[in-house]
Enzyme design. Structure first.
Site, short mmCIF file in Angstrom:
data_model
loop_
_atom_site.label_atom_id
_atom_site.label_comp_id
_atom_site.label_asym_id
_atom_site.label_seq_id
_atom_site.Cartn_x
_atom_site.Cartn_y
_atom_site.Cartn_z
CG ASN A 76 -2.03 -1.04 1.09
OD1 ASN A 76 -2.46 -1.38 0.00
ND2 ASN A 76 -2.46 -1.57 2.22
CG HIS A 117 -4.31 -7.01 5.03
ND1 HIS A 117 -5.46 -7.20 4.29
CD2 HIS A 117 -3.92 -5.73 4.78
CE1 HIS A 117 -5.75 -6.10 3.63
NE2 HIS A 117 -4.83 -5.19 3.91
CE1 TYR A 170 -3.36 -5.18 -0.17
CE2 TYR A 170 -3.97 -7.42 0.46
CZ TYR A 170 -4.29 -6.08 0.33
OH TYR A 170 -5.53 -5.64 0.70
NE ARG A 173 -9.70 -8.37 -0.04
CZ ARG A 173 -8.71 -7.51 0.18
NH1 ARG A 173 -7.65 -7.90 0.89
NH2 ARG A 173 -8.77 -6.27 -0.27
CD GLU A 196 -6.93 -10.19 3.78
OE1 GLU A 196 -6.53 -9.86 4.91
OE2 GLU A 196 -6.72 -9.52 2.76
#
Length: 668
Positions: free
Chosen positions: A155, A205, A214, A268, A350
């Site tokens: 991120n 996460h 990610y 996910r 997740e």
């Protein structure tokens, strides 16, 4: 004559901006783009808004459409090049966006996608016949300003990318300094923190494996940054370049078979349509610009992932245990086989933003078996989610049993999770204790075969307990025999028998059932599904199956299964011998002793051991501690050529390396 490098050092802003603009236009099909824009223009109102967009929940559109119009407007090869109607549509729709200032409930759109899309559009329009009005551009640049979340892995690099766009647009050195710093900040290895791990896996996460979710964002942003900033004073430092190249070469790209990801590394994102499609050739082509010493590897990767070469082209055999993430991957020219697990040290896959609603069992020994790569592509809305390949679970009557109730990370439930590996061969194990089901699950990796064992299967639940062998697209004929099963050039042998079920039928579902951002439209297709039926409330049940990819019916009939020996399959010890390779692999769930003819192995603590060159004078031992708790393990071993039993005190890796493999030589 001034060199390109010297010019880039002198004027980094224009150099970087030109590189970004060129990159944004790479791979553009002008005919297709023009047709799409023509259709979109019909829905564009005079005030710059689109009739089919809900601005209260704006996602990729309308900014994506505006960027597409900007791309067409500046390209001489496009029919809308320099078109005044398009220019008017661009300015009006940008003004409408500015005035409306849409917000999304998902912060990612507000802080990452919106400012990125605005920055890309403004950079493209700098090449237009007519520039955007100065005041409009100025206000849009101000709208791009966001506070950067430092230390947030992928991120952070995502946000720093729109900082880079803004730096080029404003020619502000402070902004460029920040952009370069934080674009490269995630390229580091810090134990326990999100990002690249010491074993080469990737966390996001929390302590959750995210190699091609990610980790894909991290890889893409890092490569883009290194590509844009090459030959400038902001170029990626060598130490960080080494980390990035290692991650790409040894981890990320190895999760791609042909042009498809291993479903175990998509997090996910597995619940998104086309999520297994690996569009990475553009990224790999950029890497070659700043890492020429591995150009042959990058070239082969590009050819495989773009269908120019078959999935097995220049694939080297490897076995890797990612002890930080509970992920194991076996790669051979003929196939890729991976396993995903979770432990008390990690988080399960997740559910987030109501994506991956039914992925409850993805971390319970899910096995991805690929040859072409496309075996699971877009099958997810049709899956029976309590029969994910490789898992041992309760057989529920509906989706409720597979539904993840809590968002954003649930810890694993067991300590004994990990594997041993010498880089080519290895064994991994998972002490399953989840959803009222217990089992000892292990996988033994050789060249042509993967042996899958389960023991100590217990449950007091009211549902039938099953172990799923595979659930993939039905392709061609399924051949069933008493001792084997063959489908899509992948063979399955059952050396211990068992109640094996097989279906080859149409399954129906929709994307919304697994991802509430997706469509409710019904989709269907023919699915191959096979599983062991352990019955209701099994006690110490077991299973054994041998997976042999790249095989035909005739070869199945005469396959030399005698090369493989399952020595023991109990809740205390699971062990396999490969006679032809002279390798024995043993999972000790507790202190114990294994005896087989003239071979004896005894340990005083739980561990996984691989013994190579069993019949040599100097065999090799590879050992790992899946509990990651022990600093020492005492091994007593006797092999055919050893004159006497040998006692070895293994000082195991600790700290960040706890769980990794250690090698010992045994001599007479």
């Amino acid at each position: 004559m001034i060199s390109v490098s010297a010019f880039a050092q002198k004027d980094p802003f224009s150099t970087i901006e030109k590189r970004i603009s060129a990159d944004l236009q790479t791979g553009i099909n002008d005919v297709f783009l023009a047709k799409k824009i023509t259709k979109d223009l019909i829905k564009l109102k005079a005030d710059g808004s689109w009739t089919d967009i809900n601005y209260a929940d704006a996602q990729y559109d309308p900014l994506k459409r505006i960027k597409e119009m900007a791309t067409a407007y500046i390209r001489p090869a496009n029919k809308f090049y320099g078109n005044q109607e398009i220019y008017g549509a661009i300015t009006t729709s940008l003004q409408n966006w500015l005035d409306r200032n849409p917000k999304n409930k998902n912060w990612w759109y507000n802080d990452i996608f919106y400012p990125q899309a605005i920055g890309q559009t403004l950079i493209l329009m700098r090449n237009g016949k007519t520039q955007l009005p100065v005041e409009l551009e100025k206000l849009l640049i101000q709208r791009m300003v966001r506070r950067l979340k430092v230390g947030d892995g992928a991120n952070t690099s995502d946000e720093a990318l729109h900082y880079l766009y803004r730096a080029c647009l404003t020619q502000n050195k402070n902004t460029l300094d920040s952009a370069a710093k934080y674009l490269f900040e995630p390229i580091a290895v810090e134990d326990g923190k999100e990002g690249v791990q010491v074993d080469g896996s990737y966390y996001q996460h929390g302590k959750q494996q995210a190699i091609a979710s990610y980790g894909r964002v991290f890889a893409g942003n890092s490569v883009n940054a290194a590509y844009y900033l090459r030959d400038t004073e902001y170029a990626l430092p060598k130490a960080q370049l080494h980390i990035l190249v290692s991650y790409l070469k040894d981890t990320f790209l190895k999760t791609i078979r042909g042009s498809f990801y291993d479903f175990n590394v998509r997090g996910r994102g597995i619940s998104r349509q086309d999520s297994l499609n690996a569009h990475v050739s553009g990224m790999v082509n950029k890497i070659k610009m700043f890492n020429r010493e591995n150009s042959a590897y990058w070239e082969a990767s590009t050819w495989r992932t773009s269908h120019q070469k078959p999935a097995n082209y220049q694939i080297e055999p490897s076995n890797t245990v990612y002890w930080k993430s509970g992920y194991t991957r076996q790669v051979r020219p003929q196939y890729t086989f991976s396993v995903q697990t979770a432990s008390v040290r990690t988080l399960r896959t997740e559910r987030g933003n109501n994506e991956n609603v039914l992925g409850k069992f993805l971390s319970d020994g899910a096995t991805n078996i690929q040859r072409s790569g496309s075996e699971y592509a877009n099958i997810m809305p049709l899956w029976e989610w309590d029969k994910i390949p490789g898992t041992t679970t309760r057989d529920y009557t509906d989706d409720k049993g597979a539904t993840i109730k809590k968002e954003w990370g649930i810890p694993g439930t067991t300590k004994f999770v990990g594997g041993v590996s010498d880089g080519v061969y290895g064994a991994s194990a998972y002490d399953l204790d989840f959803d009222s089901v217990q089992a000892k699950k292990a996988w033994f990796f050789f060249d042509k075969e993967v042996i899958c064992l389960g023991a100590g299967i217990n449950s007091a639940s009211s549902q039938v307990i099953t172990t799923t062998i595979n659930q993939s697209w039905l392709r061609g004929k399924v051949i069933e025999d008493k001792s084997f099963l063959l489908h899509d050039s992948i063979g399955y042998f059952f050396p211990a028998g068992g109640d094996v079920k097989v279906t080859q039928q149409n399954q129906v579902g929709n994307w919304y059932r697994i991802n509430q951002f997706q469509e409710k439209k019904e989709v269907s297709g023919k699915v191959f599904k096979s599983w062991f039926n352990h019955g209701v409330q099994p006690h110490d049940a077991s299973y054994a199956y041998v997976v042999v990819p790249d095989i035909g019916a005739a070869a199945m009939q005469k396959y030399p299964l005698d090369a493989i020996k399952v020595i023991q399959n109990t809740k205390a010890i699971q062990a396999v011998m490969h006679n032809r390779l002279s390798i024995m692999q043993v999972v000790f769930y507790q202190a114990g002793e294994l005896s087989d003819d003239d071979i004896i192995v005894k340990v005083d603590k739980p561990c996984i051991i691989q013994v190579k060159d069993l019949n040599a004078i100097n065999p090799l031992i590879f050992i790992a501690d899946p509990t990651q708790e022990n600093s020492k393990v005492r091994i007593e071993i006797k092999t055919p050529k050893l004159k006497s039993s040998k006692i070895i005190t293994c000082n195991l890796p600790v700290g960040a390396l706890a769980g990794s493999t250690l090698k010992y030589n045994i001599s007479n």
